[in-house]
Design an enzyme around this catalytic site. Structure first.
Site, PDB file in Angstrom:
ATOM      1  CB  SER A 135      -0.938   0.005   1.213  1.00 37.74           C
ATOM      2  OG  SER A 135      -1.795  -1.106   1.188  1.00 37.74           O
ATOM      3  CG  HIS A 180      -2.557   4.003   3.139  1.00 40.69           C
ATOM      4  ND1 HIS A 180      -3.909   3.763   3.219  1.00 40.69           N
ATOM      5  CD2 HIS A 180      -1.969   2.770   3.011  1.00 40.69           C
ATOM      6  CE1 HIS A 180      -4.134   2.467   3.146  1.00 40.69           C
ATOM      7  NE2 HIS A 180      -2.976   1.846   3.030  1.00 40.69           N
TER       8      HIS A 180
END
Length: 503
Positions: free
Chosen positions: A284, A335
């Site tokens: 991610s 993220h």
């Protein structure tokens, strides 16, 4: 000759807006051009039409239809508001009254699309932004000049389209495919060795686990990028990497893409290490780095970015970030770290076919200090060093493997670190009982019941502890409460046996 002169003026006007005003061609044919002023706010779109108008009724119909066309353009370009202009190049104005056409037309009451119309004829030249038009004496001169203008317009349009398209196709997504294959292979290994959802398996294969990173296993910051927790996690990340990674690799080239990908992934892993105590795995952070690379592209080619992918990209990015903040299970630190890391890495390598600049060195220094500073913060941030929930989870997995010795320190730490879950006390009581520490186990089970009185398994285990301690009455009372909550056959059978046992 008069009509030919108007044809000449039509092409001269189109040429003027493209070459001198910098307008971009949206659509074209031999009698009509749609041009966009990319710098105007709100966006300004011109429709230049070469037509000889006889009656105002035709003009009204055409203006009305053009409003719908302008509105479709506004929606296609995803603009909040737009100004449209019809410019008719006609030999003469309509023979009847057409003053009402000069007023602005609106697509709807919201007035998101406003359209103005005007006519340029050989008599009425009271217009702004008109180019100088040389006077040509002969038909041959006019025709040759028109051909020359058409050739220049076609050439400029092709060159601009080719240049813009080339920005999106600098390389082939070979590394993206290789990364997807590596991720899939590691997922297969995890499933073969245990389970991709097993914390112990993830840690064994290199997931981000803070205690081991603190002990020097920094390589986990890289290896975690290739591991995924469950098939859904693998599928969603693979899908995102396929689309985003392919786009970034085509735009930046394979070498630059790999640099961006791994710097973004490293930044995301360090951010997760610094702010999140849970075991973490997944690509991610690196994938959000692809978002960062596309955002950097947008800072270099702002107009092209917002005309193509910009608004969609920002919307998708915003949805992902909001989702990350809303769902506790999502590692939003990774993220955001990956997003920032991808942007900074893109600024270091810059886009292909651009000259090297001092700014790249500056971004390299900023990125290096940021990574070192973030890692230093993670090493000294004691709040994220351990998690009672994680300790409990690891202890449970060891118990499932019947490895009581390994489970004990994790369960003990979970309780000592203030775990509020009654399961932590319950499982530690079970282990203490296995070690024959019955008094300790009894106290832990009493705490378990205090935290969740309806925990019938705790009442049952407490009755077993009382039996081991020779406290039969207390055992009957605990067992009666377990049966009252949940009349399991095992509980009832033990209760029958206790009813005939001496007190």
């Amino acid at each position: 000759m008069d009509r030919l002169q108007q044809d000449f003026f039509f092409w001269r006007l189109v040429h003027f807006y493209i070459f001198e005003k910098g307008f971009r061609v949206l659509d074209k044919n031999s009698k009509e051009f749609w041009l966009e002023d990319e710098d105007s706010k709100p966006k300004r779109i011109l429709r230049i039409v070469r037509v000889d108008i006889d009656f105002a009724s035709w003009l009204r119909r055409d203006v009305t239809n053009s409003v719908k066309q302008f509105e479709r353009v506004r929606r296609h370009l995803r603009l909040r508001k737009m100004i449209g202009e019809n410019i008719y190049i006609s030999l003469y104005p309509p023979v009847d009254d057409w003053e009402d056409v000069k007023k602005p037309y609106f697509e709807s009451r919201k007035k998101r699309t406003t359209v103005y119309s005007s006519i340029i004829d050989k008599i009425n030249t009271d217009q702004t932004e008109l180019p100088d038009v040389p006077h040509l004496e002969t038909v041959e001169e006019v025709e040759i000049t028109i051909l020359h203008l058409q050739q220049q317009i076609r050439q400029a349009t092709k060159e601009r389209e080719h240049k813009e398209k080339s920005l999106f196709f600098q390389g082939r997504p070979l590394a993206t495919v290789a990364l997807l294959g590596s991720i899939a292979f590691m997922f297969y290994l995890l499933e073969q060795e245990g389970s991709s959802t097993s914390v112990l398996t993830l840690i064994a294969y290199g997931a981000k686990y803070n205690p081991l990173i603190l002990e020097g296993e920094w390589w986990r910051l890289f290896s975690a990028m290739f591991l995924h927790i469950g098939f859904l996690h693998l599928f969603m990340n693979s899908l995102a990497l396929f689309y985003l990674g392919s786009a970034v690799e085509r735009m930046y080239g394979t070498g630059r893409f790999l640099f961006i990908y791994f710097i973004a992934g490293l930044t995301g892993s360090i951010a997760s290490f610094a702010f999140n105590e849970q075991v973490a795995a997944g690509a991610s952070g690196a994938i959000f780095g692809c978002f960062g690379a596309l955002l950097y592209f947008g800072t270099i080619y702002r107009k092209l970015f917002f005309r193509t992918m910009g608004k969609s990209l920002l919307t998708i990015l915003a949805i992902n970030l909001v989702f990350g903040f809303a769902v506790p299970m999502v590692d939003n630190g990774a993220h955001i770290g990956g997003l920032v890391g991808g942007f900074l890495a893109s600024a270091i390598v810059h886009l292909p076919k651009h000259k090297k600049s001092f700014r790249q060195i500056l971004f390299f220094v900023v990125t290096s200090f940021s990574l070192v500073g973030l890692f230093w913060f993670g090493m000294n941030n004691e709040e994220k060093a351990s998690s009672p929930i994680l300790e409990l989870q690891i202890g449970q997995e060891y118990l499932q493997k019947e490895d009581i010795e390994s489970a004990y320190p994790f369960l003990k730490r979970a309780v000592e670190e203030g775990a509020e879950m009654p399961e932590a006390y319950f499982l530690l009581a079970y282990v203490e009982a296995m070690f024959e520490n019955y008094e300790v186990a009894k106290d832990l089970l009493l705490v378990t019941i205090e935290k969740r009185e309806e925990f019938h398994e705790a009442h049952y285990n407490l009755s077993l502890i009382y039996i081991e301690l020779g406290e039969i009455e207390e055992a009957r009372a605990a067992l009666n409460r377990a049966v009252e909550i949940y009349p399991d056959d095992t509980y009832l059978d033990l209760l029958d046996r206790l009813s005939v046992a001496p007190s």
